[in-house]
Design a protein around this motif. Structure first.
Motif, PDB file in Angstrom:
ATOM      1  N   SER A  40       0.843  -1.201   0.000  1.00  0.00           N
ATOM      2  CA  SER A  40       0.000   0.000   0.000  1.00  0.00           C
ATOM      3  C   SER A  40       0.877   1.248   0.000  1.00  0.00           C
ATOM      4  O   SER A  40       2.057   1.186   0.374  1.00  0.00           O
ATOM      5  CB  SER A  40      -0.873   0.012   1.253  1.00  0.00           C
ATOM      6  OG  SER A  40      -0.068   0.254   2.401  1.00  0.00           O
ATOM      7  N   LYS A 146     -10.099   6.347 -13.628  1.00  0.00           N
ATOM      8  CA  LYS A 146     -10.217   6.083 -12.191  1.00  0.00           C
ATOM      9  C   LYS A 146      -9.805   4.630 -11.892  1.00  0.00           C
ATOM     10  O   LYS A 146      -9.186   4.344 -10.879  1.00  0.00           O
ATOM     11  CB  LYS A 146     -11.647   6.338 -11.716  1.00  0.00           C
ATOM     12  CG  LYS A 146     -11.801   6.199 -10.203  1.00  0.00           C
ATOM     13  CD  LYS A 146     -13.173   6.597  -9.741  1.00  0.00           C
ATOM     14  CE  LYS A 146     -13.359   8.044  -9.550  1.00  0.00           C
ATOM     15  NZ  LYS A 146     -12.554   8.724  -8.569  1.00  0.00           N
ATOM     16  N   GLN A 150      -6.185  -0.960 -12.195  1.00  0.00           N
ATOM     17  CA  GLN A 150      -6.773  -2.300 -12.195  1.00  0.00           C
ATOM     18  C   GLN A 150      -6.560  -3.016 -13.524  1.00  0.00           C
ATOM     19  O   GLN A 150      -6.714  -4.231 -13.603  1.00  0.00           O
ATOM     20  CB  GLN A 150      -8.245  -2.221 -11.815  1.00  0.00           C
ATOM     21  CG  GLN A 150      -8.403  -1.743 -10.382  1.00  0.00           C
ATOM     22  CD  GLN A 150      -9.825  -1.430  -9.993  1.00  0.00           C
ATOM     23  OE1 GLN A 150     -10.772  -1.781 -10.698  1.00  0.00           O
ATOM     24  NE2 GLN A 150      -9.983  -0.768  -8.867  1.00  0.00           N
ATOM     25  N   GLY A 155      -7.533  -6.020  -8.431  1.00  0.00           N
ATOM     26  CA  GLY A 155      -7.636  -5.634  -7.036  1.00  0.00           C
ATOM     27  C   GLY A 155      -6.847  -4.390  -6.672  1.00  0.00           C
ATOM     28  O   GLY A 155      -6.855  -3.970  -5.519  1.00  0.00           O
ATOM     29  N   ALA A 156      -6.162  -3.791  -7.659  1.00  0.00           N
ATOM     30  CA  ALA A 156      -5.411  -2.557  -7.378  1.00  0.00           C
ATOM     31  C   ALA A 156      -6.396  -1.460  -6.999  1.00  0.00           C
ATOM     32  O   ALA A 156      -7.571  -1.490  -7.368  1.00  0.00           O
ATOM     33  CB  ALA A 156      -4.597  -2.141  -8.599  1.00  0.00           C
ATOM     34  N   ARG A 157      -5.887  -0.481  -6.280  1.00  0.00           N
ATOM     35  CA  ARG A 157      -6.756   0.593  -5.830  1.00  0.00           C
ATOM     36  C   ARG A 157      -7.241   1.442  -6.996  1.00  0.00           C
ATOM     37  O   ARG A 157      -6.591   1.527  -8.043  1.00  0.00           O
ATOM     38  CB  ARG A 157      -6.030   1.470  -4.817  1.00  0.00           C
ATOM     39  CG  ARG A 157      -4.942   2.350  -5.423  1.00  0.00           C
ATOM     40  CD  ARG A 157      -4.317   3.246  -4.371  1.00  0.00           C
ATOM     41  NE  ARG A 157      -3.281   4.099  -4.900  1.00  0.00           N
ATOM     42  CZ  ARG A 157      -3.468   5.315  -5.396  1.00  0.00           C
ATOM     43  NH1 ARG A 157      -4.673   5.820  -5.461  1.00  0.00           N
ATOM     44  NH2 ARG A 157      -2.463   6.033  -5.847  1.00  0.00           N
ATOM     45  N   ALA A 158      -8.361   2.087  -6.800  1.00  0.00           N
ATOM     46  CA  ALA A 158      -8.836   3.082  -7.759  1.00  0.00           C
ATOM     47  C   ALA A 158      -8.090   4.374  -7.508  1.00  0.00           C
ATOM     48  O   ALA A 158      -7.663   4.654  -6.380  1.00  0.00           O
ATOM     49  CB  ALA A 158     -10.335   3.295  -7.589  1.00  0.00           C
ATOM     50  N   THR A 160      -7.741   8.277  -6.869  1.00  0.00           N
ATOM     51  CA  THR A 160      -8.606   9.248  -6.205  1.00  0.00           C
ATOM     52  C   THR A 160      -9.161  10.209  -7.254  1.00  0.00           C
ATOM     53  O   THR A 160      -8.658  10.275  -8.386  1.00  0.00           O
ATOM     54  CB  THR A 160      -7.830  10.063  -5.150  1.00  0.00           C
ATOM     55  OG1 THR A 160      -6.845  10.861  -5.832  1.00  0.00           O
ATOM     56  CG2 THR A 160      -7.167   9.163  -4.117  1.00  0.00           C
TER      57      THR A 160
END
Length: 190
Positions: A40, A146, A150, A155-158, A160
């Motif tokens: 993270s 956005k 992914q 599963g990667a973050r979106a 911001t």
């Protein structure tokens, strides 16, 4: 171990073993093997702080030379060639050092270089564009941006809203609110 609580000891050992020979260090491979690539933004900031030995807010060439020793005191120093290649890859603004963004925001230029897109051919970039253009409209719109990460890892973050807006603004050279194939290619190669 300096990375206790952040990285798995067995993964770190495997990563160090993979680059124990002189001039065998590859930062992308090392980050994958030790587990840093999947961490993270908060964990990456913690790792940065460990490597930034002088707490300057930057990782300079001398700190990179001793990079592996942050993972094990008995690890070798990087060669000058390895150190310079590592620094060149991480120095996004050309100031001779690697900084960390205070807010951990997504940096598309660094991402394109790190993932290898920046070195791809026009045809390969066209294929990448087609993957990111989820609705096949011929443009990458805000919602597709956005979810950009992914496309590279499930599963990667979106991103911001601020990251998405900055990314769109940087790529949308004609001001139509979306990124076309040529704009994407120009952005990656910039």
């Amino acid at each position: 171990m300096a990375f206790a609580g952040i990285l798995n000891d067995a993964d770190v050992k495997a990563a160090l073993d993979s680059c124990s020979a002189a001039d065998s260090f590859n930062f992308k491979s090392f980050f994958q093997k030790c587990g840093l690539a999947a961490k993270s933004p908060d964990d990456l900031k913690k790792a940065f702080a460990i490597i930034d030995q002088d707490n300057s807010g930057f990782i300079e060439e001398e700190e990179l030379k001793l990079f592996l020793q942050n993972f094990s005191a008995s690890a070798r120093a990087l060669s000058d060639k390895e150190t310079k290649a590592f620094l060149a890859a991480g120095d996004s603004d050309g100031d001779g050092k690697i900084g960390v963004e205070a807010d951990g925001t997504f940096e598309y230029k660094k991402f394109f270089a790190t993932c290898g897109l920046a070195s791809k051919s026009g045809e390969e970039l066209k294929k990448a564009f087609e993957i990111i253009d989820q609705d096949k409209s011929g443009f990458i719109e805000e919602e597709e941006l956005k979810l950009f990460l992914q496309n590279f890892k499930a599963g990667a973050r979106a991103l911001t809203d601020a990251e998405t807006s900055a990314f769109l603004k940087a790529g949308d050279t004609d001001g139509d609110g979306k990124i076309g194939a040529q704009e994407f290619s120009d952005m990656v190669k910039a």
